[in-house]
Design a protein around this motif. Structure first.
Motif: not given
Ligand SMILES: [Zn+2]
Length: 390
Positions: A203, A206, A253, A299-300
């Motif tokens: 993404h 992130e 994203r 991820h974040n």
């Molecule tokens: Zn993510």
């Protein structure tokens, strides 16, 4: 004398007006840059929106990422008002901005500081921030940016490095390579080595995950005794950036096909080259008689600021989280992301989990820095080594 001032003061005023710097100019035309339409409603005060990105299936709409350059700002205060900050995630409202959101700014794109004069109105989903600048050009972003150029720099540094093998395992729609960095000590006994695959930046937007895997790579190549042990007993495969097209184009994203890469792992009809490339590499790795003992996807989680989380389906990795938590703050979160890379690896029988990093802070602690994320990379290696040792 009075006459002199009568003439002199208007002259000075005229000079200061005619010599005042040009108007503030905002631009986004660079690697990872992104900004929607903005209007200057009073000098230095800009109102507008972040750039919108509607998902291919029409049911996702993500647009929190911004990263722009402002020129002619020395000695001025710049205020940005972003409206309608309510996206759609899997059909539900996606509320990324909170009271704890603090963007970052930099004069050199190396050293970043947080912007602390911020306010968020949760009723209207409006976020306003202001900062005064000393230098004439400044870069401002939603969070510390991890652009494609930084990965290219890192990859260049890794060429011909001892313990490192570089491969390109896929090519994006815009022709960028998906890099695979493999780190191990080729002199060490190959028989009992464990294999770990770590991936980041499916993404775009992130970005903290990019710094975590860079810190992980730096640590693995260091002279630290723990790193030597890790190289001897493990093969680390790292995919530092799964979505370079999304990054370069400043998309929140998705990739340029407006597909959420982490939604399509178990759906071949929606295949994208980034994901297909990794699956083919896994097939080849297995065909050569190897295994994968652990998969981690980084991820974040927006600006939710309570903790960093490690999300996985069952209890098989509970003690991995405890081991990692000895080196950096991270907590267990049992859940399942249907269709994600983790669910695909899980179905292949590979223990798998997702790290979700906070982009703001942990509780009332200090706001996180790039150094924090790099340190988490080292902590992740140390935790993984402990997990397999015990
Ligand atoms: Zn993510």
């Amino acid at each position: 004398m009075k006459n002199f001032y009568r003439l002199f003061i208007p002259f000075v005023l005229f000079l200061s007006i005619s010599c005042s710097s040009p108007d503030i100019n905002l631009s986004q035309d660079f690697d990872h840059g992104s900004l929607g339409d903005m209007k200057e409603t009073s000098p230095g005060y800009f109102k507008g929106k972040t750039a919108h990105w509607l998902k291919r299936d029409g049911i996702g709409d993500q647009y929190y990422w911004f990263y722009f350059r402002a020129d002619h700002v020395a000695g001025k205060t710049l205020s940005i008002e972003l409206r309608d900050l309510i996206g759609v995630y899997r059909g539900n409202p996606h509320l990324v901005y909170t009271d704890h959101t603090q963007p970052v700014f930099s004069y050199d794109r190396e050293n970043w500081e947080r912007i602390t004069d911020v306010s968020y109105d949760s009723a209207t989903h409006t976020f306003i921030f202001s900062e005064s600048f000393q230098q004439d050009t400044v870069w401002i972003a939603y969070a510390h940016p991890y652009p494609w150029s930084r990965l290219e720099q890192l990859t260049g540094k890794l060429q011909d490095q001892e313990y490192v093998t570089l491969e390109n395992i896929a090519k994006t729609a815009e022709g960028r390579e998906i890099r695979l960095v493999t780190i191990t000590d080729p002199q060490a006994d190959a028989e009992n080595k464990k294999t770990v695959l770590i991936m980041a930046l499916q993404h775009s937007g992130e970005d903290a995950g990019g710094f975590l895997v860079e810190g992980l790579i730096d640590y693995l190549l260091s002279e630290d005794p723990g790193a030597q042990q890790a190289r001897g007993k493990f093969i680390f495969h790292v995919i530092p950036m799964m979505n370079p097209d999304g990054i370069v184009n400043g998309i929140t994203r998705y990739n340029t096909a407006m597909e959420d890469l982490n939604n399509i792992w178990v759906n071949d009809e929606r295949a994208q080259p980034e994901v297909t490339g990794v699956k083919s590499w896994v097939d080849r790795w297995y065909a050569e008689g190897n295994a994968i003992d652990l998969f981690i996807d980084v991820h974040n989680h927006s600006q939710f600021h309570t903790y960093h989380a490690f999300i996985f389906q069952d209890h098989s990795l509970d003690s991995l989280v405890t081991d990692m938590n000895n080196h950096w703050p991270i907590r267990i979160w049992h859940s399942e992301f249907e269709g994600s890379s983790c669910s695909w690896f899980f179905r292949e029988g590979i223990p798998s989990g997702t790290i979700e990093l906070s982009q703001s802070r942990i509780g009332d602690g200090p706001y996180l820095t790039i150094e924090d994320y790099l340190d988490y990379g080292a902590g992740t290696v140390k935790g993984i080594v402990e997990f397999f040792e015990n």
